[in-house]
Design an enzyme around this catalytic site. Sequence first.
Site, PDB file in Angstrom:
ATOM      1  N   GLY A  20      30.778  -0.643  53.193  1.00 37.18           N
ATOM      2  CA  GLY A  20      30.095  -1.912  53.419  1.00 37.18           C
ATOM      3  C   GLY A  20      29.446  -2.447  52.164  1.00 37.18           C
ATOM      4  O   GLY A  20      28.357  -3.043  52.220  1.00 37.18           O
ATOM      5  N   ALA A  21      30.104  -2.285  51.022  1.00 35.73           N
ATOM      6  CA  ALA A  21      29.485  -2.610  49.733  1.00 35.73           C
ATOM      7  C   ALA A  21      29.742  -4.038  49.276  1.00 35.73           C
ATOM      8  O   ALA A  21      29.375  -4.399  48.160  1.00 35.73           O
ATOM      9  CB  ALA A  21      29.993  -1.639  48.662  1.00 35.73           C
ATOM     10  N   ILE A  25      22.743  -4.601  51.917  1.00 35.44           N
ATOM     11  CA  ILE A  25      22.199  -3.344  51.428  1.00 35.44           C
ATOM     12  C   ILE A  25      23.273  -2.511  50.741  1.00 35.44           C
ATOM     13  O   ILE A  25      23.004  -1.830  49.747  1.00 35.44           O
ATOM     14  CB  ILE A  25      21.551  -2.569  52.597  1.00 35.44           C
ATOM     15  CG1 ILE A  25      20.326  -3.341  53.103  1.00 35.44           C
ATOM     16  CG2 ILE A  25      21.154  -1.162  52.173  1.00 35.44           C
ATOM     17  CD1 ILE A  25      19.791  -2.829  54.417  1.00 35.44           C
ATOM     18  N   GLY A  26      24.504  -2.555  51.247  1.00 32.03           N
ATOM     19  CA  GLY A  26      25.580  -1.804  50.605  1.00 32.03           C
ATOM     20  C   GLY A  26      25.847  -2.281  49.195  1.00 32.03           C
ATOM     21  O   GLY A  26      26.037  -1.465  48.279  1.00 32.03           O
ATOM     22  N   SER A 144      18.649   3.940  61.362  1.00 36.38           N
ATOM     23  CA  SER A 144      17.854   2.755  61.660  1.00 36.38           C
ATOM     24  C   SER A 144      16.615   3.139  62.452  1.00 36.38           C
ATOM     25  O   SER A 144      16.605   4.148  63.170  1.00 36.38           O
ATOM     26  CB  SER A 144      18.688   1.761  62.482  1.00 36.38           C
ATOM     27  OG  SER A 144      17.895   0.725  63.010  1.00 36.38           O
ATOM     28  N   TYR A 171      23.287  -0.142  70.518  1.00 43.10           N
ATOM     29  CA  TYR A 171      23.074  -0.064  69.069  1.00 43.10           C
ATOM     30  C   TYR A 171      22.176   1.129  68.736  1.00 43.10           C
ATOM     31  O   TYR A 171      22.459   1.902  67.800  1.00 43.10           O
ATOM     32  CB  TYR A 171      22.446  -1.358  68.555  1.00 43.10           C
ATOM     33  CG  TYR A 171      22.097  -1.310  67.084  1.00 43.10           C
ATOM     34  CD1 TYR A 171      23.095  -1.263  66.122  1.00 43.10           C
ATOM     35  CD2 TYR A 171      20.768  -1.297  66.655  1.00 43.10           C
ATOM     36  CE1 TYR A 171      22.785  -1.205  64.768  1.00 43.10           C
ATOM     37  CE2 TYR A 171      20.453  -1.243  65.309  1.00 43.10           C
ATOM     38  CZ  TYR A 171      21.459  -1.196  64.372  1.00 43.10           C
ATOM     39  OH  TYR A 171      21.152  -1.130  63.037  1.00 43.10           O
TER      40      TYR A 171
END
Length: 322
Positions: A20-21, A25-26, A144, A171
């Site tokens: 997820g870069a 945040i990634g 999280s 979630y």
Amino acid sequence: MTWSPARIPDQTGRIALVTGASGGIGLETARGLAARGAHVVLACRSIRRGRAAAERIGGSTEVVRLDLTSLDSVRRAAAQVRDRHDRLDLLVNNAGVMFPPASRTEDGFEIHFGVNHLGPFALTGLLLGLMTEVPGSRVVTVASLAHRVGLGGFDADRARCAAGRRSVRAYGRSKLANLLFARELQHRLASAGAAAVSLAAHPGLSPTGLWHGDAPAGLRPVVAAGLRWLAQPPQQAALPSLRAATDPDLPGGAYLGPSGLFGSRGAPVPARSSRASRDVAARARLWRLSEELTGVRYDFPPVSVPAAEPATGVCPVTGARG
């Protein structure tokens, strides 16, 4: 002394993979590692966005396509990394979804559980052979604050329940799974005498693309207020992941998060987690279930696993019947 990116040791010669870069945040995690000399593999669903992120980051990078909604994509991405590299120093399991538009993954799993847990579980298992003998190597799993609402056990029915798209509970359960996985992975690595360790981190609150999903109507005012008054920018929210990935003084099994405002923002420090996240029997059961559902089996000695909880006839993700 407050931890900051200035305290990241030189990462020259190290190879890091961040999922997820391409944004949020990634991207900031990848940027922080590349700035200190690491070669960073950006594992992204979109090659185009990944390449744009690589240009923004600078330094030594490459892009691999990874779609965590598909276990075939996970396998292809892992094979590509293994073909290109004979070692991996850092694996940051950052990518995730929250209230996405689809309800199931390509493989038929509830979308949160499939993307946030089963995909990273499979990816880690497929890449761990590049890490176990590398001194100082680390797997960092991003959890999280929402893990505290992840109630109930884990079984195949829960994994495939399709009613969890807009469920806070769904979630939260997926993020609870992240912590259980990170801790069980550390236990198994330590028991096997591996050089690699497993840690976890949470970013607090940050207005990233993760919040672009369709949140339950009753939650939207709370989300808006929280992001306005409590959230921190992605550059700050990435610090727990960066510290978990690079602080040589942290032991395996550590869990980091922001220091202030109920863990929503601030400098990265050791964080507290729910009792459920420390359940040793639940860790082992989730591990066995994850191997069965993904078909990815880790090369660790077998462990005894307590029996799974009986089915109730109620959708375990949302509480709905049928």
